[in-house]
Design a protein around this motif. Structure first.
Motif, PDB file in Angstrom:
ATOM      1  N   GLU A 165     -29.235  20.019 -23.518  1.00  0.00           N
ATOM      2  CA  GLU A 165     -29.883  21.290 -23.854  1.00  0.00           C
ATOM      3  C   GLU A 165     -30.073  21.446 -25.361  1.00  0.00           C
ATOM      4  O   GLU A 165     -29.527  22.363 -25.972  1.00  0.00           O
ATOM      5  CB  GLU A 165     -29.076  22.453 -23.292  1.00  0.00           C
ATOM      6  CG  GLU A 165     -27.566  22.379 -23.556  1.00  0.00           C
ATOM      7  CD  GLU A 165     -26.804  23.469 -22.824  1.00  0.00           C
ATOM      8  OE1 GLU A 165     -26.960  24.655 -23.179  1.00  0.00           O
ATOM      9  OE2 GLU A 165     -26.048  23.124 -21.893  1.00  0.00           O
TER      10      GLU A 165
ATOM     11  N   THR B 267     -28.327  30.163 -15.034  1.00  0.00           N
ATOM     12  CA  THR B 267     -27.346  29.366 -14.286  1.00  0.00           C
ATOM     13  C   THR B 267     -26.956  30.155 -13.056  1.00  0.00           C
ATOM     14  O   THR B 267     -26.536  31.315 -13.157  1.00  0.00           O
ATOM     15  CB  THR B 267     -26.090  29.084 -15.116  1.00  0.00           C
ATOM     16  OG1 THR B 267     -26.459  28.522 -16.371  1.00  0.00           O
ATOM     17  CG2 THR B 267     -25.168  28.120 -14.377  1.00  0.00           C
TER      18      THR B 267
ATOM     19  N   GLU C   5     -33.557  22.795 -21.348  1.00  0.00           N
ATOM     20  CA  GLU C   5     -32.330  22.287 -20.737  1.00  0.00           C
ATOM     21  C   GLU C   5     -32.579  21.846 -19.294  1.00  0.00           C
ATOM     22  O   GLU C   5     -33.328  22.481 -18.557  1.00  0.00           O
ATOM     23  CB  GLU C   5     -31.262  23.389 -20.742  1.00  0.00           C
ATOM     24  CG  GLU C   5     -29.977  23.029 -20.020  1.00  0.00           C
ATOM     25  CD  GLU C   5     -28.986  24.181 -19.974  1.00  0.00           C
ATOM     26  OE1 GLU C   5     -27.822  23.927 -19.629  1.00  0.00           O
ATOM     27  OE2 GLU C   5     -29.385  25.330 -20.258  1.00  0.00           O
ATOM     28  N   HIS C   6     -31.897  20.774 -18.916  1.00  0.00           N
ATOM     29  CA  HIS C   6     -31.841  20.332 -17.524  1.00  0.00           C
ATOM     30  C   HIS C   6     -30.403  19.971 -17.155  1.00  0.00           C
ATOM     31  O   HIS C   6     -29.599  19.581 -18.017  1.00  0.00           O
ATOM     32  CB  HIS C   6     -32.712  19.091 -17.293  1.00  0.00           C
ATOM     33  CG  HIS C   6     -34.151  19.383 -17.023  1.00  0.00           C
ATOM     34  ND1 HIS C   6     -34.575  20.253 -16.039  1.00  0.00           N
ATOM     35  CD2 HIS C   6     -35.295  18.873 -17.584  1.00  0.00           C
ATOM     36  CE1 HIS C   6     -35.898  20.295 -16.020  1.00  0.00           C
ATOM     37  NE2 HIS C   6     -36.361  19.474 -16.942  1.00  0.00           N
ATOM     38  N   THR C   7     -30.092  20.077 -15.873  1.00  0.00           N
ATOM     39  CA  THR C   7     -28.868  19.522 -15.295  1.00  0.00           C
ATOM     40  C   THR C   7     -29.205  18.153 -14.713  1.00  0.00           C
ATOM     41  O   THR C   7     -30.194  18.007 -13.983  1.00  0.00           O
ATOM     42  CB  THR C   7     -28.297  20.444 -14.203  1.00  0.00           C
ATOM     43  OG1 THR C   7     -27.888  21.681 -14.803  1.00  0.00           O
ATOM     44  CG2 THR C   7     -27.095  19.811 -13.526  1.00  0.00           C
TER      45      THR C   7
ATOM     46  N   GLY D 106     -24.436  20.311 -24.871  1.00  0.00           N
ATOM     47  CA  GLY D 106     -24.483  20.218 -23.425  1.00  0.00           C
ATOM     48  C   GLY D 106     -23.082  20.021 -22.876  1.00  0.00           C
ATOM     49  O   GLY D 106     -22.115  19.849 -23.628  1.00  0.00           O
TER      50      GLY D 106
ATOM     51  N   SER E 257     -29.035  23.692  -8.446  1.00  0.00           N
ATOM     52  CA  SER E 257     -29.971  23.365  -9.520  1.00  0.00           C
ATOM     53  C   SER E 257     -31.406  23.645  -9.106  1.00  0.00           C
ATOM     54  O   SER E 257     -32.223  24.116  -9.908  1.00  0.00           O
ATOM     55  CB  SER E 257     -29.816  21.894  -9.925  1.00  0.00           C
ATOM     56  OG  SER E 257     -28.551  21.657 -10.505  1.00  0.00           O
TER      57      SER E 257
ATOM     58  N   ALA F  54     -30.260  25.533 -16.297  1.00  0.00           N
ATOM     59  CA  ALA F  54     -31.481  25.044 -16.950  1.00  0.00           C
ATOM     60  C   ALA F  54     -32.064  26.150 -17.809  1.00  0.00           C
ATOM     61  O   ALA F  54     -31.777  27.337 -17.609  1.00  0.00           O
ATOM     62  CB  ALA F  54     -32.518  24.586 -15.918  1.00  0.00           C
TER      63      ALA F  54
ATOM     64  N   THR G  14     -25.294  18.624 -18.465  1.00  0.00           N
ATOM     65  CA  THR G  14     -26.539  19.166 -18.999  1.00  0.00           C
ATOM     66  C   THR G  14     -26.861  18.520 -20.338  1.00  0.00           C
ATOM     67  O   THR G  14     -25.970  18.095 -21.073  1.00  0.00           O
ATOM     68  CB  THR G  14     -26.462  20.689 -19.217  1.00  0.00           C
ATOM     69  OG1 THR G  14     -25.609  20.977 -20.337  1.00  0.00           O
ATOM     70  CG2 THR G  14     -25.961  21.404 -17.983  1.00  0.00           C
TER      71      THR G  14
END
Length: 254
Positions: free
Chosen positions: A208, A103, A239-241, A174, A18, A113, A206
């Motif tokens: 997103e 990714t 987007e985030h993980t 997500g 990440s 992300a 995630t």
């Protein structure tokens, strides 16, 4: 994703992947500009991913009898493209917005992300769309903690988007992530609070949200991948993980 807690080495692997994804997005943010093509962005990310002994997860992903594998290393979604846009040789123009979704797979673990970038000058309503879509992500993240539910995330996102006159895409969500690109659970960006799967420590997934200026409806182009707004309106996404911790959340791609 199984209910049992992920091993610490898995979480550390996802964290490292990440962070590489985050660095790749930072690189894009430094370089993206009017006149750059999305193919150029794809090449930047592809090369830098390989230099870091990682693999672009999107490249050759998801082929089936009805659809060719995704042909590029990143997704670049410009203006009315909601997601899964395929990089090409069209230069970015003043007034465009473009989501870059990256990714990478590092030592077998995925990190995912995306960010939406504004190219040059755009109308105030376009700026508002990009800002609200980022706020939707952050409000969803605020709901991530043990014993909350997935519906709390979707409700917070939907309420904020619709309060500003925008809509939340329903056809994409997500997802859990780790050893696979897409794992359970599915994380909807709309819904009712206090519904759905209960969150627990060491879940990784995630958020997103895809936020449209017009209707939330979409259609898929003949390439089998590119999703565009049905009414031609603009769409933005961030987007985030994320990792659920004992007290809240860690943004792994921050």
């Amino acid at each position: 994703m199984a209910r049992n807690r992920l091993p610490a080495k898995y979480i550390e692997g996802i964290r490292k992947s990440s962070q590489l994804t985050k660095k790749l997005l930072d690189m894009v943010e430094d370089r993206i500009a009017e006149g750059v093509t999305t193919n150029e962005i794809n090449q930047w990310v592809h090369s830098k991913t390989l230099v870091n002994d990682a693999i672009p997860a999107s490249l050759n992903y998801g082929g089936s009898e009805d659809r060719v594998p995704f042909p590029k290393s990143i997704c670049t979604s410009v203006n009315d493209v909601i997601c899964h846009g395929i990089p090409n040789d069209q230069p970015l123009q003043n007034g465009d917005i473009v989501n870059v979704d990256i990714t990478c797979i590092l030592n077998g673990f995925h990190g995912d992300a995306s960010r939406t970038f504004i190219i040059g000058e755009v109308p105030d309503e376009t700026k508002k769309l990009v800002e609200v879509s980022r706020e939707c992500l952050n409000l969803g993240i605020e709901q991530v903690r043990p014993k909350n539910k997935l519906g709390d995330i979707g409700h917070a996102i939907q309420e904020h988007a619709e309060k500003h006159g925008f809509s939340v895409v329903r056809d994409f969500a997500g997802h859990g992530i780790g050893l696979e690109f897409h794992e359970p659970p599915q994380v909807l960006h709309y819904g009712e609070s206090d519904t759905g799967l209960t969150l627990y420590e060491d879940m990784v997934f995630t958020i997103e949200p895809m936020i449209n200026m017009g209707s939330y409806e979409c259609r898929i182009l003949s390439d089998g991948w590119t999703a565009i707004t049905a009414d031609g309106s603009l769409s933005a996404q961030w987007e985030h993980t994320l990792l659920v911790t004992d007290s809240g959340v860690e943004i792994l791609t921050k």
